[in-house]
Write a protein that holds these residues in place. Structure first.
Motif, PDB file in Angstrom:
ATOM      1  N   VAL A   1      10.856   4.720  -8.333  1.00 35.05           N
ATOM      2  CA  VAL A   1      11.243   3.780  -9.387  1.00 35.05           C
ATOM      3  C   VAL A   1      11.596   2.445  -8.736  1.00 35.05           C
ATOM      4  O   VAL A   1      12.502   2.390  -7.884  1.00 35.05           O
TER       5      VAL A   1
ATOM      6  N   PHE B   1      16.067   1.142 -16.821  1.00 32.40           N
ATOM      7  CA  PHE B   1      16.145   2.607 -16.866  1.00 32.40           C
ATOM      8  C   PHE B   1      17.540   3.053 -17.323  1.00 32.40           C
ATOM      9  O   PHE B   1      17.671   3.846 -18.262  1.00 32.40           O
TER      10      PHE B   1
ATOM     11  N   LYS C   1      13.404  -2.150 -11.865  1.00 27.15           N
ATOM     12  CA  LYS C   1      13.294  -1.369 -13.096  1.00 27.15           C
ATOM     13  C   LYS C   1      14.518  -0.478 -13.333  1.00 27.15           C
ATOM     14  O   LYS C   1      14.648   0.129 -14.400  1.00 27.15           O
TER      15      LYS C   1
ATOM     16  N   GLN D   1       6.031   8.672 -10.412  1.00 27.99           N
ATOM     17  CA  GLN D   1       6.720   7.390 -10.545  1.00 27.99           C
ATOM     18  C   GLN D   1       6.424   6.733 -11.886  1.00 27.99           C
ATOM     19  O   GLN D   1       7.326   6.222 -12.556  1.00 27.99           O
TER      20      GLN D   1
ATOM     21  N   THR E   1       9.380   6.287 -14.767  1.00 31.26           N
ATOM     22  CA  THR E   1       9.666   4.877 -15.017  1.00 31.26           C
ATOM     23  C   THR E   1       9.316   4.514 -16.453  1.00 31.26           C
ATOM     24  O   THR E   1      10.048   3.779 -17.123  1.00 31.26           O
TER      25      THR E   1
END
Length: 366
Positions: free
Chosen positions: A143, A151, A147, A184, A188
């Motif tokens: 991640v 998240f 981001k 990922q 994400t």
């Protein structure tokens, strides 16, 4: 889980002697062991409503005591709804190093303020004890650092999960041949994915595989392209599936093609989707085969489709060969993607070949 704590119920009193027990829960904190059950005293009866209204006798919503209203009128403010107190992190940020670190990560605290129970939960967290190891884990899964704020903004409850449980859920994806890049993209793109147990994720993936006859590559492709769909409301998914197959008339193979091309269709409201399909298919004369080639028009808002279609029909020259302007073989061909993409200025210059003022004048006439 905070979202399983239930909701607050308030007793609703009727006037004069109707005996019933109203049980409701009053939240004192944010965790299960902080919930207290309160049993309210019996309320009055509906048999003497008219007498009570005349006499001005009302019952207090919390104590059940009779109150004499002045001048024989019922005090409606006694029955006023309860409003949850508002919360603001501003008073805590300067004093909390944990909140300061979260802000540095890009967390939008305002979004947390709007979620019931989250502020109290977050204020009890310690950055070193409860948050740092989650950041390290997500970073190890790929991640991106930029981001992480988004998240956590979307899913602060990730801090309640044990790292061992999160690792088991990652191991499950790897056992299904998801590459590191796929993992990922999945976590994400859908911060809630890791909140689902491996059994629930396996059930969801199995549903899509069986219902749409997907192979392993298709399942992985769908999961990475639209990870939110996998954990989306199953009732909505089934309703859209029924609409696409039974109401729109697409075959199972065509439905599979639509799913893999535009999975967002299955996260739409069924009625909204049907309205767009009916207009495009019946009013614009677009065949199902044509829609399969350019299905993205179905995720565009209906008012945009209508406005631009009507403008082309009424204010632009028709194709000299007499064919529909949406027919790929027509001289004046306009693709469905071009019809709904871009802003109005781009539509006017690239598709309609008119000034934006002409288009705006047409919209005012509708």
């Amino acid at each position: 889980m905070l979202n399983k704590l239930g909701s607050r119920f308030f007793p609703e009193w009727t006037l004069s002697g109707y005996w019933r027990k109203v049980v409701y829960r009053r939240f004192v904190g944010t965790t299960a062991n902080e919930i207290k059950d309160v049993v309210e005293t019996p309320g009055p009866s509906t048999n003497d409503i008219s007498d009570d209204l005349t006499a001005g006798i009302v019952y207090h919503k919390s104590t059940g005591e009779e109150l004499l209203a002045p001048e024989g009128t019922v005090q409606l403010d006694t029955y006023a709804p309860y409003f949850m107190p508002t919360f603001n992190f501003a008073a805590y940020v300067n004093k909390s190093s944990t909140l300061q670190e979260l802000v540095k990560l890009g967390v939008n605290l305002y979004e947390w303020e709007k979620k019931k129970g989250i502020p109290n939960f977050v204020l009890k967290l310690d950055f070193e004890r409860d948050i740092k190891h989650v950041i390290r884990f997500l970073h190890d899964q790929g991640v991106p650092a930029d981001k992480l704020g988004l998240f956590f903004t979307k899913n602060p409850l990730i801090f309640k999960e044990k790292i061992d449980d999160l690792q088991v859920r990652i191991n499950y994806l790897e056992s299904k041949n998801f590459t590191s890049e796929m993992v990922q993209r999945v976590i994400t793109g859908n911060p809630y994915w890791l909140m689902f147990s491996t059994a629930r994720i396996d059930m969801r993936l199995g549903h899509f595989q069986r219902r749409f006859e997907l192979d392993g590559n298709d399942v992985r492709r769908l999961s990475t392209k639209a990870p939110r769909l996998i954990t989306y409301n199953m009732d909505n998914i089934k309703e859209v599936t029924f609409a696409v197959e039974e109401l729109m008339g697409f075959t199972p193979n065509e439905m599979k093609d639509l799913l893999l091309k535009i999975p967002k269709l299955w996260m739409m409201n069924r009625d909204v989707l049907m309205q767009r399909f009916h207009y495009v298919h019946l009013e614009m004369g677009i065949s199902q085969e044509h829609l399969l080639q350019m299905p993205s028009i179905l995720v565009s808002r209906l008012f945009r489709i209508k406005q631009r279609h009507l403008f082309l029909q009424n204010c632009c020259p028709k194709a000299p060969d007499g064919k529909s302007r949406y027919d790929p073989k027509s001289i004046g061909y306009v693709s469905l993607n071009a019809l709904v993409s871009g802003n109005d200025a781009q539509f006017c210059s690239d598709v309609a070949k008119v000034s934006i003022e002409t288009y705006n004048a047409f919209l005012k006439s509708l």
